[in-house]
Write a protein that holds these residues in place. Structure first.
Motif, PDB file in Angstrom:
ATOM      1  N   LEU A 183      -5.917  -2.981 -11.351  1.00  0.00           N
ATOM      2  CA  LEU A 183      -6.024  -3.609 -10.034  1.00  0.00           C
ATOM      3  C   LEU A 183      -6.333  -5.095 -10.177  1.00  0.00           C
ATOM      4  O   LEU A 183      -5.797  -5.927  -9.434  1.00  0.00           O
ATOM      5  CB  LEU A 183      -7.097  -2.916  -9.199  1.00  0.00           C
ATOM      6  CG  LEU A 183      -6.752  -1.521  -8.673  1.00  0.00           C
ATOM      7  CD1 LEU A 183      -7.939  -0.929  -7.924  1.00  0.00           C
ATOM      8  CD2 LEU A 183      -5.529  -1.557  -7.763  1.00  0.00           C
ATOM      9  N   LEU A 234      -5.800   2.521  -3.500  1.00  0.00           N
ATOM     10  CA  LEU A 234      -5.499   1.360  -4.335  1.00  0.00           C
ATOM     11  C   LEU A 234      -5.456   0.074  -3.514  1.00  0.00           C
ATOM     12  O   LEU A 234      -5.928  -0.975  -3.965  1.00  0.00           O
ATOM     13  CB  LEU A 234      -4.183   1.570  -5.072  1.00  0.00           C
ATOM     14  CG  LEU A 234      -4.148   2.753  -6.039  1.00  0.00           C
ATOM     15  CD1 LEU A 234      -2.822   2.803  -6.769  1.00  0.00           C
ATOM     16  CD2 LEU A 234      -5.297   2.670  -7.048  1.00  0.00           C
ATOM     17  N   MET A 238      -8.682   1.866 -13.949  1.00  0.00           N
ATOM     18  CA  MET A 238      -8.071   1.579 -12.649  1.00  0.00           C
ATOM     19  C   MET A 238      -8.428   0.166 -12.206  1.00  0.00           C
ATOM     20  O   MET A 238      -7.582  -0.580 -11.695  1.00  0.00           O
ATOM     21  CB  MET A 238      -8.537   2.602 -11.605  1.00  0.00           C
ATOM     22  CG  MET A 238      -8.064   4.008 -11.863  1.00  0.00           C
ATOM     23  SD  MET A 238      -6.306   4.246 -11.534  1.00  0.00           S
ATOM     24  CE  MET A 238      -6.358   4.545  -9.776  1.00  0.00           C
ATOM     25  N   TYR A 261       1.220   0.647  -9.352  1.00  0.00           N
ATOM     26  CA  TYR A 261       0.964  -0.084  -8.105  1.00  0.00           C
ATOM     27  C   TYR A 261       1.108  -1.587  -8.313  1.00  0.00           C
ATOM     28  O   TYR A 261       1.726  -2.293  -7.499  1.00  0.00           O
ATOM     29  CB  TYR A 261      -0.441   0.275  -7.616  1.00  0.00           C
ATOM     30  CG  TYR A 261      -0.937  -0.488  -6.418  1.00  0.00           C
ATOM     31  CD1 TYR A 261      -0.346  -0.333  -5.174  1.00  0.00           C
ATOM     32  CD2 TYR A 261      -2.042  -1.334  -6.520  1.00  0.00           C
ATOM     33  CE1 TYR A 261      -0.822  -1.019  -4.065  1.00  0.00           C
ATOM     34  CE2 TYR A 261      -2.527  -2.016  -5.422  1.00  0.00           C
ATOM     35  CZ  TYR A 261      -1.915  -1.862  -4.193  1.00  0.00           C
ATOM     36  OH  TYR A 261      -2.387  -2.542  -3.101  1.00  0.00           O
ATOM     37  N   ASN A 281     -11.267   5.780  -7.310  1.00  0.00           N
ATOM     38  CA  ASN A 281     -11.172   4.363  -7.667  1.00  0.00           C
ATOM     39  C   ASN A 281     -11.909   3.470  -6.680  1.00  0.00           C
ATOM     40  O   ASN A 281     -12.315   2.352  -7.033  1.00  0.00           O
ATOM     41  CB  ASN A 281      -9.707   3.928  -7.774  1.00  0.00           C
ATOM     42  CG  ASN A 281      -9.068   3.647  -6.438  1.00  0.00           C
ATOM     43  OD1 ASN A 281      -8.589   4.557  -5.776  1.00  0.00           O
ATOM     44  ND2 ASN A 281      -9.028   2.397  -6.036  1.00  0.00           N
ATOM     45  N   THR A 333       0.860  -1.186   0.000  1.00  0.00           N
ATOM     46  CA  THR A 333       0.000   0.000   0.000  1.00  0.00           C
ATOM     47  C   THR A 333       0.894   1.233   0.000  1.00  0.00           C
ATOM     48  O   THR A 333       2.086   1.155   0.249  1.00  0.00           O
ATOM     49  CB  THR A 333      -0.944   0.026   1.217  1.00  0.00           C
ATOM     50  OG1 THR A 333      -0.183  -0.141   2.423  1.00  0.00           O
ATOM     51  CG2 THR A 333      -1.990  -1.084   1.132  1.00  0.00           C
ATOM     52  N   ASP A 376      -1.744   5.008 -12.293  1.00  0.00           N
ATOM     53  CA  ASP A 376      -1.411   4.832 -10.883  1.00  0.00           C
ATOM     54  C   ASP A 376      -1.557   3.371 -10.485  1.00  0.00           C
ATOM     55  O   ASP A 376      -0.707   2.808  -9.790  1.00  0.00           O
ATOM     56  CB  ASP A 376      -2.316   5.724 -10.026  1.00  0.00           C
ATOM     57  CG  ASP A 376      -1.831   5.835  -8.580  1.00  0.00           C
ATOM     58  OD1 ASP A 376      -0.680   5.431  -8.306  1.00  0.00           O
ATOM     59  OD2 ASP A 376      -2.591   6.326  -7.732  1.00  0.00           O
ATOM     60  N   ALA A 377      -2.644   2.737 -10.943  1.00  0.00           N
ATOM     61  CA  ALA A 377      -2.855   1.328 -10.614  1.00  0.00           C
ATOM     62  C   ALA A 377      -1.867   0.429 -11.347  1.00  0.00           C
ATOM     63  O   ALA A 377      -1.476  -0.628 -10.828  1.00  0.00           O
ATOM     64  CB  ALA A 377      -4.288   0.918 -10.946  1.00  0.00           C
TER      65      ALA A 377
END
Length: 794
Positions: A489, A121, A485, A525, A162, A116, A521-522
């Protein structure tokens, strides 16, 4: 029933260890740069009771948890208490090689399920991981225990969009076995949250089929409410604003007493209720919200006897049980040296025993016995593994005009026809662009996943359609809504399946290439967690001419180059794609050491994810190529499509869909420029990474370190010029001139496109053969007698 006295002792130990870790990092450890270390004492304090109850009374080994970023110190303290984290790592918290600021699967040594850091997310991935778990467990090869996917959520994370995209996707996919536990301390980075947020939160979750459990009052408060006058106290607490409650908490018992007396007046029973308690007891009562009461949280978790998705709205005090509790500046605040010394005495930790796991515990043997029996920790390491799957040979007829997107669809269709183990483990997904990214044939054969079968009404009514969409538990495609997103994920969760659930998946996602940016961003991640997946961005570039600038990607090749954990490719021809995908299916499963391959200086044995940037533009295919230079070059990032001669004046280096224009331009200028070379680049990312790595190795004292691109360009004379061209940002290839000091003339796309034909856009952005040839004629040394007009192809 869990021993609540032991839970209270653990809670106290975790509170102390987490805060001491932060205090040591900021006030005691030597500083070399004068920059604040930080660590979020107040955020750790607000969730310590929740985490104690969750891990030490509710969780099972098969459960998986995403810990809110700012609770990292509590997580590390818990692992330390259980003997799974070292003192050295805690002493170096937020230092190089120490326990990480935010829980990390790849950087921490303790038992992190989900990394994290970027808020929201970690919340979302738990819902997508639950869907992946159902996907795996529904298969004959994937039977096993079902665990709960749990997110510990900071209330400010609910501001992230998200989160709500994930809620909707969960509803569509019949989400189960998912808990989101909201640390509702009503304070964010910059201040106090707005009043009434909890009501909106509850309505949203209920609208998407979640059970909502509000945990507002602790055992002390509930006991007080049962006393005469207690109902009036409850009404006052419910009416009190977030700002007032926080301020009163910070000011303490005497101010609580005055405020309650002023607001409630002399009402006999309620006044007696307040007067029976000392200032310290009154403060403890008012701060005893449900989320700060380990006994209440344990009871609440134990009461859940179903698999429906559940949101726990746990009221807490930020900075609970510390001198900075309730202060609106406490998010980044730290206890002073004086405050901490006083608090240490209050916590009963003797000087010199600060790092002792069981300092102040009256019966250490009983505590150790209790910890040894906690179900979540009884099975030891909870990270699973699965063997590598054999990659079948991929072969189909490429000797005709075809686009790379169409070739991708045909490769998957061929895999869908056979019974290879790898094909059985493929999970495909797409955000409502399944058909338009060439996944349709795969889905028709392998079906869509759902826990309950759902027939295709068009098939039942015999209505002609190219899409045969049947949902089955054995289905292998998960259809998503238009939320990129969620796509990344889901790929992140599926790409960790071997570790989370013990069964390897080969996740493949498709998306329109410009909308890679929507989920960036995801994507980052997922790569940060070392998830393994293939993302296919297609169609791409201004080659998607009729769609206009909003659907024409420019910078995605640079994203592919810069994203760690992601090997980016942009093949032009189908046979290149075949070679790359065969390699990629194996690369996605590798888990070797970090040592580089001395042929390329790439760290290929570590494995990673793969990004394919494809196109809908059909190209005439080359004759069948089976030589090793081609196959290895396609994987390493480039090969000579036309080898340069000894007096080479110009090299045209292209990537992707503009191959035909680059090849034609080379033919046009061959009569006026000597020994022209054509370099087919399949991966600027891998070329650049290998070059940079080789330079670092030479700087360390190994003069023989040579990268793939250096070997390719080594034969070129120093006077050679390199013209680069791709349907993307020119910086993707313009660095090639720096490899051996050659002049470089870059062609590419730097500005938004518009509608038109491919020819219109190529002319506008100077990607077509005449523009390439014109650059060569005007900007390189050699004969210019030929009129440029005579070079123009009709």
């Amino acid at each position: 029933m869990t021993d609540t006295s032991q839970l209270k002792t653990i809670e106290k130990r975790l509170l102390w260890l987490s805060h001491w870790m932060i205090h040591h990092a900021n006030h005691l450890r030597p500083k070399v740069d004068g920059i604040k270390t930080g660590g979020h004492q107040a955020s750790s304090a607000s969730i310590v009771s929740i985490m104690t109850a969750l891990y030490f009374s509710a969780l099972r080994p098969e459960d998986r948890v995403a810990v809110k970023p700012h609770a990292s110190p509590v997580f590390h303290a818990m692992q330390y208490l259980m003997g799974r984290q070292t003192r050295e790592k805690l002493m170096n918290f937020r230092g190089f090689g120490g326990a990480q600021s935010y829980p990390s699967r790849t950087k921490d040594v303790d038992d992190v399920d989900f990394s994290t850091g970027s808020v929201g997310l970690g919340v979302g991935i738990t819902a997508l991981a639950s869907i992946v778990q159902d996907f795996v467990r529904a298969k004959e090869w994937g039977r096993g225990k079902l665990g709960r996917m749990v997110a510990l959520v900071g209330d400010a994370e609910l501001d992230e969009g998200n989160v709500y995209e994930t809620l909707q996707e969960g509803w569509k996919n019949d989400l189960r076995n998912c808990w989101w536990i909201i640390d509702y301390n009503r304070q964010s980075l910059d201040g106090i949250v707005r009043e009434g947020l909890f009501e909106r939160v509850e309505r949203i979750f209920e609208a998407f089929g979640w059970d909502v459990v509000r945990v507002k009052y602790g055992v002390l408060q509930r006991a007080a409410f049962a006393e005469p006058g207690g109902e009036k106290l409850r009404e006052w607490i419910d009416r009190c604003s977030n700002q007032d409650y926080a301020a009163l908490t910070f000011m303490g018992g005497a101010v609580w007493r005055k405020r309650l007396t002023d607001d409630l007046g002399d009402q006999g029973d309620v006044s007696a209720l307040v007067d029976r308690r000392s200032d310290a007891e009154l403060a403890a009562l008012m701060e005893n919200l449900g989320g700060n009461c380990v006994e209440t949280m344990a009871e609440t978790f134990a009461a859940i006897d179903h698999d429906r998705p559940t949101c726990f709205l746990a009221y807490t005090v930020k900075g609970w049980s510390t001198p900075i509790a309730g202060h609106k500046d406490n998010h980044g605040g730290l206890m002073t040296m004086a405050q901490f010394a006083e608090w240490q005495a209050h916590m009963g930790v003797a000087p010199g025993e600060e790092w002792e796991p069981f300092a102040g515990v009256p019966d250490r043997e009983a505590m150790k016995k209790f910890l040894a029996s906690v179900p979540f920790f009884t099975e030891g390491a909870r990270r699973h593994a699965d063997r590598r799957l054999e990659v079948p040979s991929i072969a189909f007829d490429t000797q005709r005009e075809i686009s790379t997107q169409m070739a991708f669809g045909k490769i998957l269709d061929d895999l869908a026809k056979n019974k290879s183990e790898l094909a059985e483990r493929i999970l495909t997904t797409s955000p409502d662009v399944t058909g338009t990214t060439s996944l349709g044939a795969w889905v028709n054969r392998r079906k869509l996943f759902a826990r309950q079968p759902l027939a295709d009404a068009f098939i039942e009514h015999r209505i002609a359609s190219t899409a045969k969409w049947e949902f089955r538990p054995e289905g292998q495609h998960i259809e998503l809504g238009i939320a990129e997103m969620n796509l990344f994920l889901l790929l992140g969760a599926a790409g960790l399946s071997h570790s989370l659930f013990g069964k390897r998946l080969i996740p493949i996602g498709t998306v329109y290439d410009p909308f890679v940016c929507r989920g960036l961003d995801a994507l980052n991640y997922a790569c940060y967690q070392d998830a393994r997946f293939m993302i296919v961005g297609t169609p791409s570039g201004v080659t998607l001419a009729p769609e206009g600038g909003a659907h024409q990607s420019i910078g995605t090749p640079l994203i592919g180059m810069s994203q760690d954990g992601l090997a980016a490719f942009e093949p032009a021809f189908a046979d290149e794609l075949v070679v790359i995908m065969e390699w990629a299916f194996d690369y996605m499963q590798r888990d070797g050491e970090n040592d580089p391959d001395e042929r390329t200086w790439l760290r290929d044995e570590t494995g990673g994810s793969v990004y394919l940037r494809l196109t809908t533009k059909p190209l005439e295919q080359p004759l069948k190529r089976v030589d090793d230079d081609f196959r290895q070059g396609a994987i390493d990032g480039a090969y000579w499509l036309r080898k340069p001669g000894p007096n080479c004046a110009v090299v045209i280096a292209y990537q992707g869909a503009v191959a035909d224009e680059a090849i034609a331009a080379a033919g046009m200028i061959a009569e006026v420029r000597r020994d022209i070379g054509v370099l087919a680049v399949t991966s600027a990312d891998r070329l650049n990474a290998g070059w940079s790595a080789a330079q670092r190795e030479r700087a360390r004292g190994n003069p023989k370190a040579t990268s793939h691109i250096e070997r390719l360009l080594d034969p070129l004379p120093s006077h050679s010029a390199i013209v680069t061209v791709l349907d993307g940002h020119p910086a993707t290839l313009s660095w090639l001139g720096a490899v051996a000091g050659h002049r470089t003339i870059p062609h590419g796309v730097e500005h938004f496109g518009q509608t038109g034909t491919v020819g219109d856009l190529y002319r506008h952005f100077r990607l077509e053969r005449n523009a390439i040839a014109a650059s060569v004629m005007a900007l390189t040394e050699g004969r210019r007698a030929m009129e440029l007009a005579s070079l123009v192809f009709p």
